[in-house]
Write a protein that holds these residues in place. Structure first.
Motif, short mmCIF file in Angstrom:
data_model
loop_
_atom_site.label_atom_id
_atom_site.label_comp_id
_atom_site.label_asym_id
_atom_site.label_seq_id
_atom_site.Cartn_x
_atom_site.Cartn_y
_atom_site.Cartn_z
N ARG A 58 -12.06 -0.67 10.43
CA ARG A 58 -10.69 -0.28 10.01
C ARG A 58 -9.93 -0.07 11.31
O ARG A 58 -10.29 0.81 12.11
CB ARG A 58 -10.74 1.00 9.18
CG ARG A 58 -9.35 1.38 8.67
CD ARG A 58 -9.39 2.71 7.93
NE ARG A 58 -8.04 3.18 7.61
CZ ARG A 58 -7.72 4.43 7.41
NH1 ARG A 58 -8.66 5.38 7.50
NH2 ARG A 58 -6.49 4.77 7.10
N ASP B 99 -6.08 6.93 -0.41
CA ASP B 99 -7.40 6.98 0.29
C ASP B 99 -8.45 6.19 -0.49
O ASP B 99 -9.25 5.47 0.09
CB ASP B 99 -7.87 8.44 0.40
CG ASP B 99 -7.15 9.17 1.52
OD1 ASP B 99 -6.40 8.50 2.26
OD2 ASP B 99 -7.37 10.40 1.68
N ASN C 59 0.72 5.33 -2.15
CA ASN C 59 0.79 6.72 -1.63
C ASN C 59 1.96 7.45 -2.24
O ASN C 59 1.83 8.60 -2.68
CB ASN C 59 0.99 6.69 -0.11
CG ASN C 59 -0.32 6.70 0.65
OD1 ASN C 59 -1.36 7.06 0.09
ND2 ASN C 59 -0.28 6.32 1.93
N PHE D 193 0.82 -1.21 0.00
CA PHE D 193 0.00 0.00 0.00
C PHE D 193 0.86 1.27 0.00
O PHE D 193 0.55 2.25 -0.68
CB PHE D 193 -0.93 -0.02 1.23
CG PHE D 193 -1.74 1.22 1.35
CD1 PHE D 193 -2.76 1.50 0.44
CD2 PHE D 193 -1.46 2.15 2.34
CE1 PHE D 193 -3.49 2.68 0.56
CE2 PHE D 193 -2.19 3.33 2.44
CZ PHE D 193 -3.22 3.60 1.55
N1 LIG Z 1 -3.46 7.43 1.80
C1 LIG Z 1 -3.39 7.05 3.07
N2 LIG Z 1 -2.35 6.48 3.56
C2 LIG Z 1 -2.29 6.06 4.85
C3 LIG Z 1 -3.37 6.28 5.67
N3 LIG Z 1 -3.09 5.77 6.91
C4 LIG Z 1 -1.84 5.25 6.82
N4 LIG Z 1 -1.35 5.44 5.56
C5 LIG Z 1 -0.09 5.04 5.05
O1 LIG Z 1 -0.15 3.66 4.83
C6 LIG Z 1 1.16 3.15 4.83
C7 LIG Z 1 1.24 1.86 5.49
O2 LIG Z 1 2.55 1.39 5.41
P1 LIG Z 1 2.91 -0.08 5.39
O3 LIG Z 1 2.18 -0.79 6.43
O4 LIG Z 1 4.33 -0.20 5.27
O5 LIG Z 1 2.29 -0.49 4.01
P2 LIG Z 1 2.73 -1.62 3.01
O6 LIG Z 1 3.48 -0.91 1.95
O7 LIG Z 1 1.49 -2.26 2.57
O8 LIG Z 1 3.63 -2.60 3.76
P3 LIG Z 1 3.22 -3.85 4.52
O9 LIG Z 1 2.00 -3.57 5.29
O10 LIG Z 1 4.36 -4.24 5.32
O11 LIG Z 1 2.86 -4.84 3.45
C8 LIG Z 1 2.04 4.24 5.49
O12 LIG Z 1 2.89 4.82 4.51
C9 LIG Z 1 1.06 5.24 5.99
O13 LIG Z 1 1.56 6.53 5.93
C10 LIG Z 1 -4.51 6.94 5.17
O14 LIG Z 1 -5.48 7.17 5.82
N5 LIG Z 1 -4.46 7.30 3.85
#
Ligand SMILES: Nc1nc2c(ncn2[C@@H]2O[C@H](COP(=O)(O)OP(=O)(O)OP(=O)(O)O)[C@@H](O)[C@H]2O)c(=O)[nH]1
Length: 565
Positions: free
Chosen positions: A482, A460, A451, A447
């Motif tokens: 969530r 989002d 971003n 994810f």
């Molecule tokens: N757009 C958006 N991003 C978010 C929100 N909440 C958290 N994030 C971002 O989601 C990301 C989550 O990071 P990670 O858990 O590393 O995501 P990932 O790349 O899927 O990695 P793994 O979970 O380890 O697979 C972070 O960069 C946060 O900043 C939100 O409400 N909106």
């Protein structure tokens, strides 16, 4: 009258009967010869006991024998002898009591005939009369409760009593003689000062006139606030006139007090009327609906606002309907739905410590969606006052705040806190029912790069769509939350076999692997999902969620890194 009496004697007997005089004639040998009816009426004991030619001694003997008893009988002949002597020697009338009557008897010897005796009832003596009181007229008039004067045809006073002298401040009644009433009236005021006398000069002139031409009562004012009512009567001789002066000061004061009390009562009534009108205006202008229900249960009073809030016709409430009928009418078609006590507590802080007197508070929702707060207050003396407020906006705001506190703002799913609360509640239920629960911990894969590459808005959008995917896969009775960032959870209720949770996890992983269309580009994410079961993997919410989290990590570790699209 016996037949042997001379004819003229018979006539005399009847004449004496007419005069109610009893008569008896004895011959010179004291034998009874004749008697009349009045004699028998006076002495009824002689009826059939008197016999012509019988010696009087025999008659007496019979009389005493019937009345004397015991030793007294020995005196019988003595009494008879005494009776004969009295009979023969009586020349003057004497009185005696017989059968309750006082009787006088006269006895007269008649030459050649014998003796005539006459009896008559004496009139009872007249009761003694109290001596006539001697009245001292002059002293009485001096004690009369009014001032009295006599005046001659010139208006000059010829006689006055003491009360009159006192009223006019004179040394004594003599001082009034030869004066006129107007003069004395002015004198009284002169003693109070020339200025006051001048003020009353007109009254004195009027007094003069009234005395000359009218006989009607008139009123005079004397110093010291004294009020006199003067009554006049023509005297017996010539133009003499009698004037009686009554002191009506107290009467006048009472009249004034009464008039003042009446004025005050009128003022109070006017004020009450004005206040009532004001109150009506205030009540009708209020934003709050008001209904006054009588002790018997009728809607006695309502204001304009109540009609608007309840959509009722004015004519309906003017008919003083029963309160129960009004509520029944509103309930028809679900127009008066009671909202939950929790909603009421959140909105009004019920039970309201700061709302003394309120005995009941309720929230009612109209079919239009409007929410009404109904407060009820007991009225002293019976009856209830209802207040109705439109709290629709307040209620909606409250609902919104509550939703915000328990939901995630981006996806609309439950938030972590609420999810844990619900999980705790379900565990408690499951403990009792023996049901099984499944908890899915979902973490998106890859994810962060979305971003980073496509921007936060695209991220989002991916989160919102992931939420929809999970919501659509879960059952109506399941809870989807969530937990934060790109982490989600599903509480699966009513599962019977562990594989049912696994099956949902597989379906979710597959669905979340689908590309997501964002504003900029289509992006692809995946999801690692861990599953934990109640009661097998944890007995409380934290333990169960932690078990699911660990399972998720294990799944993520197994997954291969996915390329960016
Ligand atoms: N757009 C958006 N991003 C978010 C929100 N909440 C958290 N994030 C971002 O989601 C990301 C989550 O990071 P990670 O858990 O590393 O995501 P990932 O790349 O899927 O990695 P793994 O979970 O380890 O697979 C972070 O960069 C946060 O900043 C939100 O409400 N909106």
């Amino acid at each position: 009258m016996n037949a042997c009496a001379p004819a003229w004697f018979e006539a005399l007997g009847r004449m004496l009967d007419a005069l109610q005089v009893g008569m008896c004639l004895f011959d010179e040998g004291d034998c009874t010869q004749a008697w009349n009816q009045s004699f028998l009426r006076l002495f009824p004991e002689h009826r059939a006991q008197i016999h012509r030619g019988e010696p009087y001694a025999e008659n007496l003997r019979r009389f005493y024998r019937a009345r004397l008893e015991g030793a007294e009988l020995a005196n019988l002949e003595r009494y008879v002898q005494a009776g004969i002597e009295r009979h023969q020697q009586q020349f003057h009338p004497y009185d005696f009591l017989h059968r309750g009557e006082r009787i006088t008897v006269a006895s007269l010897p008649l030459a050649g005939l014998g003796r005539l005796r006459l009896w008559r009832i004496l009139a009872p003596p007249a009761p003694e009369r109290a001596p006539e009181p001697r009245i001292d007229a002059a002293a009485l008039l001096d004690r009369a409760p009014s001032g009295l004067v006599l005046s001659d045809d010139q208006g000059r006073i010829t006689w006055a009593n003491d009360p009159f002298a006192m009223l006019y401040g004179l040394a004594d009644a003599q001082a009034a003689l030869g004066r006129t009433l107007p003069e004395l009236f002015l004198d009284v005021w002169m003693r109070e000062g020339a200025e006051l006398a001048a003020q009353h000069a007109d009254e004195a002139a009027m007094l003069q006139e009234i005395m000359l031409f009218t006989g009607s009562p008139f009123e005079l004012q004397l110093p010291g606030g004294r009020q006199l009512r003067v009554l006049s009567r023509s005297g017996a001789t010539g133009g003499a006139q009698l004037y009686a002066h009554l002191d009506v000061t107290e009467l006048q004061r009472q009249r004034e007090r009464l008039a003042q009390a009446e004025r005050n009562a009128r003022i109070h009534a006017d004020t009450a009327l004005r206040e009532s009108a004001l109150l009506q205006a205030v009540l009708h202008g209020m934003q709050q609906g008001i209904a006054m229900v009588s002790a018997e249960g009728r809607v006695d009073y309502h204001n304009q606002r109540l009609l608007q809030l309840l959509d009722l016709a004015p004519e309906y409430l003017q008919g003083r309907p029963w309160q129960d009928d009004v509520v029944r009418l509103l309930r028809e078609g679900g127009d008066w739905e009671a909202l939950s006590p929790e909603a009421l507590a959140q909105l009004s802080g019920w039970p309201p410590e700061n709302a003394p007197g309120i005995v009941c508070l309720a929230l009612r929702q109209r079919s239009s969606g409007r929410v009404l707060e109904v407060g009820s207050v007991q009225v002293p003396g019976g009856g209830v006052l209802h207040t109705v407020n439109d709290v629709t906006e307040r209620h909606a705001h409250q609902q919104h705040i509550e939703h915000m506190a328990s939901h995630d703002g981006l996806t609309g799913l439950l938030n972590r806190g609420r999810f844990l609360e619900l999980l705790a509640a379900e565990i408690a239920l499951a403990q009792r029912s023996g049901a099984r629960l499944g908890v899915l911990y979902v973490d998106l894969d890859g994810f962060k790069p979305i971003n980073d590459v496509h921007g936060h808005a695209a991220g989002d959008e991916v989160l919102r769509q992931a939420a929809q995917v999970l919501q659509s896969l879960a059952r109506e009775s399941d809870f989807v939350a969530r937990l934060g960032g790109d982490e989600f959870a599903v509480l699966q209720r009513g599962i019977h076999q562990p594989h049912e949770a696994q099956a949902l996890a597989v379906r979710a992983a597959a669905a979340l692997a689908q590309p997501v269309a964002t504003a900029g580009a289509a992006v692809a994410v995946g999801a690692s999902i861990g599953v934990a079961l109640y009661p097998e993997d944890g007995a409380d919410p934290q333990a169960l969620l932690a078990a699911a989290d660990q399972a998720m990590y294990r799944a993520k570790a197994r997954a291969r890194p996915r390329p960016l699209s």
